[in-house]
Design a protein around this motif. Structure first.
Motif, PDB file in Angstrom:
ATOM      1  N   LEU A 560      37.648  -4.788 -32.355  1.00 56.74           N
ATOM      2  CA  LEU A 560      37.637  -5.968 -31.436  1.00 56.74           C
ATOM      3  C   LEU A 560      36.629  -5.862 -30.102  1.00 56.74           C
ATOM      4  N   ALA A 561      35.687  -6.788 -30.117  1.00 52.53           N
ATOM      5  CA  ALA A 561      34.628  -6.556 -29.222  1.00 52.53           C
ATOM      6  C   ALA A 561      34.578  -7.719 -28.312  1.00 52.53           C
ATOM      7  N   ILE A 562      34.232  -7.526 -26.878  1.00 57.45           N
ATOM      8  CA  ILE A 562      33.827  -8.240 -25.843  1.00 57.45           C
ATOM      9  C   ILE A 562      32.480  -8.478 -25.914  1.00 57.45           C
ATOM     10  N   LEU A 563      31.793  -9.903 -26.416  1.00 55.61           N
ATOM     11  CA  LEU A 563      30.499 -10.084 -26.237  1.00 55.61           C
ATOM     12  C   LEU A 563      29.919 -10.868 -25.282  1.00 55.61           C
ATOM     13  N   LYS A 564      30.790 -11.592 -24.617  1.00 58.39           N
ATOM     14  CA  LYS A 564      30.355 -12.378 -23.283  1.00 58.39           C
ATOM     15  C   LYS A 564      31.647 -12.490 -22.409  1.00 58.39           C
ATOM     16  N   ASN A 565      31.639 -12.277 -21.169  1.00 54.33           N
ATOM     17  CA  ASN A 565      32.562 -12.061 -20.151  1.00 54.33           C
ATOM     18  C   ASN A 565      32.085 -12.655 -18.988  1.00 54.33           C
ATOM     19  N   ARG A 566      32.552 -13.801 -18.338  1.00 50.64           N
ATOM     20  CA  ARG A 566      32.029 -14.033 -17.190  1.00 50.64           C
ATOM     21  C   ARG A 566      32.612 -13.455 -15.984  1.00 50.64           C
ATOM     22  N   LYS A 567      33.727 -12.476 -16.173  1.00 50.83           N
ATOM     23  CA  LYS A 567      34.175 -11.794 -15.171  1.00 50.83           C
ATOM     24  C   LYS A 567      34.143 -10.016 -15.141  1.00 50.83           C
ATOM     25  N   GLY A 568      33.082  -9.871 -16.176  1.00 52.19           N
ATOM     26  CA  GLY A 568      33.032  -8.374 -16.197  1.00 52.19           C
ATOM     27  C   GLY A 568      32.031  -7.884 -17.281  1.00 52.19           C
ATOM     28  N   GLY A 569      32.204  -6.633 -17.766  1.00 57.59           N
ATOM     29  CA  GLY A 569      31.637  -6.150 -18.766  1.00 57.59           C
ATOM     30  C   GLY A 569      31.852  -6.573 -20.176  1.00 57.59           C
ATOM     31  N   VAL A 570      31.049  -6.076 -20.951  1.00 57.30           N
ATOM     32  CA  VAL A 570      31.134  -6.033 -22.345  1.00 57.30           C
ATOM     33  C   VAL A 570      31.560  -4.791 -22.997  1.00 57.30           C
ATOM     34  N   GLY A 571      32.094  -4.949 -24.206  1.00 55.11           N
ATOM     35  CA  GLY A 571      32.441  -3.459 -25.091  1.00 55.11           C
ATOM     36  C   GLY A 571      33.327  -3.839 -26.277  1.00 55.11           C
ATOM     37  N   LYS A 572      33.778  -2.804 -26.774  1.00 56.93           N
ATOM     38  CA  LYS A 572      34.522  -2.922 -28.112  1.00 56.93           C
ATOM     39  C   LYS A 572      35.926  -1.874 -27.865  1.00 56.93           C
TER      40      LYS A 572
END
Length: 594
Positions: A560-572
């Motif tokens: 499960l990855a974060i590809l866009k985040n208005r409040k911080g960084g991305v990652g998986k």
């Protein structure tokens, strides 16, 4: 007892009728009827009997409600601003929507009223109107169309279900969803006759702490020892008749000083002066009036004293920040996956989150898990739009996730009328009474909006906490081709979220070039380049290749990855889905990588 008010019957000028509010009745006269905003003791009645006028009375007083008057020529624009204010009270000050009394004024505006039972038990004071205005000014700061001139001690306010003689329309009560959803013309149509609606009794209301904090702030505030209302009455006396040469300049200075002390900006004051100037004999030229008034306004700014409370140390600021954090925490939507929630810091109303994934990787199950996690944790209403699966499949999957049984077992236990399975289902009905399912296919965004508003008005009677949509490609949209249709729906999803102030999580398929094991990127969405642009957050889901023997594969390893985040960084991060129940959890000793 502070139960006496001034009533004006038939016209605003026909006032000085001091009556106990418990005894007052309209008695057949329903046009242009008013009551004072503030309540007094019997001292007011004795004063008016002696002087024949309420003018000049400076006794102690309270109020039974805090009123806000939104007024302007564009009634639809005023309606939208009043609606925004109600949402602001709910999300920033924790004021429940059913505490608010909302009314169409009968002419060019809307009244938002908060019963005093939600704010405080007011302490009678000679300057209570100043405390009252301070609270109101804090709450409406930054809003348009608000009339701040109504907060003087003897101001009148139009009574509900009485007629405005200029428009011929009634002042009528409205439900919040009517303010939110009806046009100005539709509201005017309702106002052609008197109207009654059900409202929460004030006896069932509790003090709202953020509002009570405002009351305490202003109740303890040290106001200027000069009496503002005296200055205001002197200005009104000047306006009653024209002034000749030699008197006009001093009058300009006094009017500007009074209005400026009441917080009016220069634009408002200058418009006020232009109307006043018309009655002078002779009037000042517009050029001279503007020059004198602007100079006086600027001179007064130099004299304004600074309140020590307005200069904050970091320690002062920390308290304000702590209060803010506690308020927004109540509004945030969390997925139930700690590694993800720690980085996106929760979704707020008006924000959207897209989950990308290939068919059969578990997107729908993930969305279902998130919805159930939030419903149990928050107790707020969740609406799950399943545009692909039928009701039977959504229900069975809910029981799978919550009981740990397989779909096959649930079907057999239901067929056998198993009492244990029934008991577990009944427990879920209670625990998840705030989880609602819509499985009608072929919906467009307008229809989704109507379902949400219908639920708020007729089913759970409060704002929706979270909307889930499975999935984007099945929402009907307009456009010359599939790409344009999907792009419009994606952007419309964001607009809908902001319009009705609710967080929305939706699923999106990815392009055919990806397999279920491929790592996804921000531009992987199928049939649109607007999905990531229209989303505040983008998550992606794909399978990890399982090297275990097949007989040991009781769960499915996923990334499960974060590809866009208005409040911080991305990652998986790594998660697993139980094959039997479709329950998804984070892996033990799981790390979040970038």
């Amino acid at each position: 007892m502070y139960l006496y008010a001034d009533y004006a019957i038939g016209h605003a000028s026909k006032r000085n009728n001091i009556l106990n509010i418990k005894d007052y009745k309209l008695n057949g006269i329903i046009t242009d009827c008013y009551r004072s905003i503030f309540l007094f003791d019997e001292g007011l009645k004795e004063y008016v009997e002696r002087t024949k006028s309420i003018k000049g009375y400076a006794g102690k007083h309270i109020s039974d409600s805090l009123v806000f008057d939104f007024d302007g020529d564009n009634l639809d624009a005023v309606r939208i601003e009043a609606n925004n204010f109600c949402n602001y009270l709910y999300y920033e000050y924790d004021v429940p929507y059913n505490y608010l009394r909302i009314a169409f004024s009968g002419a060019k505006g809307f009244h938002i009223i908060i019963p005093m039972q939600a704010i405080c038990t007011p302490e009678p004071k000679e300057n209570f109107y100043q405390i009252y205005k301070g609270i109101a000014a804090d709450l409406v700061q930054g809003f348009k169309f608000i009339d701040l001139t109504i907060y003087d001690r003897v101001r009148l306010f139009r009574l509900m279900n009485t007629i405005n003689s200029k428009s011929g329309l009634y002042k009528i009560p409205l439900y919040f969803d009517e303010l939110d959803g009806l046009t100005a013309e539709a509201i005017k149509e309702l106002a052609k006759s008197e109207r009654k609606i059900e409202t929460l009794p004030v006896s069932e209301m509790e003090i709202v702490k953020p509002l009570n904090d405002l009351y305490e702030k202003w109740n303890n505030y040290q106001f200027d020892c000069h009496e503002p209302s005296t200055k205001r009455s002197e200005v009104l006396e000047l306006l009653q008749g024209g002034l000749s040469e030699g008197n006009r300049h001093d009058a300009v200075l006094r009017i500007i000083g009074t209005l400026q002390n009441k917080g009016m900006d220069y634009e408002f004051i200058f418009e006020f002066l232009k109307h006043w100037n018309k009655s002078n004999n002779p009037p000042l030229s517009v050029e001279r009036l503007e020059a004198e008034s602007l100079r006086a306004f600027r001179d007064n700014l130099k004299k304004i004293t600074v309140d020590r409370k307005e200069i904050l140390s970091l320690k002062d600021a920390s308290k304000i920040y702590e209060d803010y954090v506690h308020k927004v925490t109540k509004c945030k939507v969390k997925t139930g996956f700690d590694k993800i929630d720690a980085r996106i810091r929760g979704m707020m109303p008006g924000e959207t989150l897209c989950v990308l994934g290939k068919t059969s990787v578990g997107k729908s199950a993930f969305l279902h898990n998130v919805g159930l996690n939030f419903a149990k944790e928050s107790k707020e209403p969740v609406l799950f739009f399943s545009l692909e699966m039928p009701t039977t499949s959504v229900y069975e999957r809910t029981l799978q996730i919550e009981t740990g049984y397989s779909g096959y077992s649930i079907e057999n236990l239901t067929r056998e009328n198993d009492l244990e399975q029934k008991s577990k289902a009944n427990l879920l009905f209670s625990e998840l009474s705030n989880f609602f399912i819509i499985t009608k296919n072929g919906l467009n965004l307008t229809q989704i909006r109507e379902f949400i508003l219908f639920g708020e008005k007729n089913i759970y009677h409060k704002p929706t906490g979270l909307v889930l949509v499975d999935y984007l490609g099945l929402v009907k949209g307009e456009g010359k081709d599939l790409y344009e249709q999907t792009s419009r729906v994606a952007r419309g999803m964001k607009d809908l979220s902001k319009e009705i102030n609710v967080p929305i999580i939706f699923l999106s398929q990815v392009t055919k070039q990806f397999t279920e094991f491929d790592e996804l990127q921000i531009n992987s969405a199928r049939d649109s380049g607007s999905v990531d642009e229209a989303s505040d957050f983008v998550l992606a889901l794909w399978k990890e290749k399982d090297k275990r023997p097949e007989d040991e594969q009781k769960d499915i390893p996923l990334m499960l990855a974060i590809l866009k985040n208005r409040k911080g960084g991305v990652g998986k991060t790594k998660i697993v889905m139980d094959k039997r129940s479709l329950k998804i959890i984070e892996r033990d000793s799981n790390e979040f990588t970038f």
